[in-house]
Design a protein around this motif. Structure first.
Motif, mmCIF file in Angstrom:
data_model
loop_
_atom_site.group_PDB
_atom_site.id
_atom_site.type_symbol
_atom_site.label_atom_id
_atom_site.label_comp_id
_atom_site.label_asym_id
_atom_site.label_seq_id
_atom_site.Cartn_x
_atom_site.Cartn_y
_atom_site.Cartn_z
ATOM 1 N N ASP A 42 0.797 -1.223 0.000
ATOM 2 C CA ASP A 42 0.000 0.000 0.000
ATOM 3 C C ASP A 42 0.834 1.280 0.000
ATOM 4 O OD1 ASP A 42 -2.322 -1.477 -0.021
ATOM 5 O OD2 ASP A 42 -2.512 -1.482 2.160
ATOM 6 N N ASP A 43 2.158 1.165 0.034
ATOM 7 C CA ASP A 43 3.005 2.360 0.046
ATOM 8 C C ASP A 43 2.902 3.100 -1.272
ATOM 9 O OD1 ASP A 43 3.836 1.808 2.592
ATOM 10 O OD2 ASP A 43 5.791 1.006 2.010
ATOM 11 N N VAL A 44 2.848 4.406 -1.188
ATOM 12 C CA VAL A 44 2.749 5.241 -2.380
ATOM 13 C C VAL A 44 4.132 5.628 -2.873
ATOM 14 C CG1 VAL A 44 1.959 7.480 -3.258
ATOM 15 C CG2 VAL A 44 0.500 6.145 -1.723
ATOM 16 N N TYR A 45 4.973 6.084 -1.977
ATOM 17 C CA TYR A 45 6.275 6.633 -2.362
ATOM 18 C C TYR A 45 7.347 5.556 -2.425
ATOM 19 C CZ TYR A 45 4.074 11.106 -2.249
ATOM 20 O OH TYR A 45 3.244 12.153 -2.528
ATOM 21 N N THR A 46 7.300 4.798 -3.504
ATOM 22 C CA THR A 46 8.355 3.845 -3.809
ATOM 23 C C THR A 46 9.535 4.649 -4.372
ATOM 24 O OG1 THR A 46 7.621 3.559 -6.083
ATOM 25 C CG2 THR A 46 6.625 2.098 -4.424
ATOM 26 N N PRO A 47 10.718 4.049 -4.479
ATOM 27 C CA PRO A 47 11.817 4.788 -5.119
ATOM 28 C C PRO A 47 11.454 5.280 -6.522
ATOM 29 C CG PRO A 47 12.698 2.917 -3.949
ATOM 30 C CD PRO A 47 11.186 2.785 -3.907
ATOM 31 N N ALA A 48 10.753 4.456 -7.293
ATOM 32 C CA ALA A 48 10.385 4.850 -8.662
ATOM 33 C C ALA A 48 9.420 6.029 -8.677
ATOM 34 C CB ALA A 48 9.778 3.657 -9.400
ATOM 35 N N VAL A 49 8.409 6.006 -7.823
ATOM 36 C CA VAL A 49 7.438 7.108 -7.777
ATOM 37 C C VAL A 49 8.110 8.376 -7.254
ATOM 38 C CG1 VAL A 49 5.330 7.943 -6.647
ATOM 39 C CG2 VAL A 49 5.400 5.636 -7.617
ATOM 40 N N THR A 50 8.978 8.242 -6.276
ATOM 41 C CA THR A 50 9.678 9.404 -5.728
ATOM 42 C C THR A 50 10.574 10.038 -6.784
ATOM 43 O OG1 THR A 50 9.604 8.413 -3.530
ATOM 44 C CG2 THR A 50 11.154 10.221 -3.849
#
Length: 114
Positions: A54-62
């Motif tokens: 459920d995490d939003v801020y993965t390394p890729a999204v960040t």
């Protein structure tokens, strides 16, 4: 960011970054926007956060959000605008829309580490 089918994109994968930035392989910086290369760099430096489902801020999204700030100007370059783009990405991927509070994305001052 162009429309990307949720079934073709994993928010934890650096393909998110590549697919959203590259419309054509002949564009400038094509050799820098390499999803496998970014994954290797993050792995080599043991950068691992946002790995829960459920995490939003993965390394890729960040990384995607940060680079999006570079390409925009004015108010669209703000942390708030980047966080709203992440919320829009969540909606496009059929995920629960994340909070638009900038706290999880932006660091506002020096971090004290023991």
């Amino acid at each position: 960011m162009p429309f990307i089918s949720a079934s073709r994109l994993n928010a934890a994968s650096f393909s998110l970054f590549k697919r959203s930035m590259m419309q054509n392989a002949s564009l400038p910086l094509a050799d820098v926007i390499d999803d496998q290369g970014w994954q290797q760099i993050f792995d080599e430096h043991k950068i691992n956060f946002g790995s829960d489902e459920d995490d939003v801020y993965t390394p890729a999204v960040t990384l995607w959000a940060l680079i999006s700030q570079v390409f925009f100007s004015g108010e669209q370059r703000s942390c708030k605008a980047a966080v709203i783009r992440v919320a829009n990405l969540c909606a496009a991927l059929g995920r629960q829309i994340c909070s638009t509070n900038t706290g999880a994305y932006c660091v506002t001052g020096p971090q004290n580490t023991p």
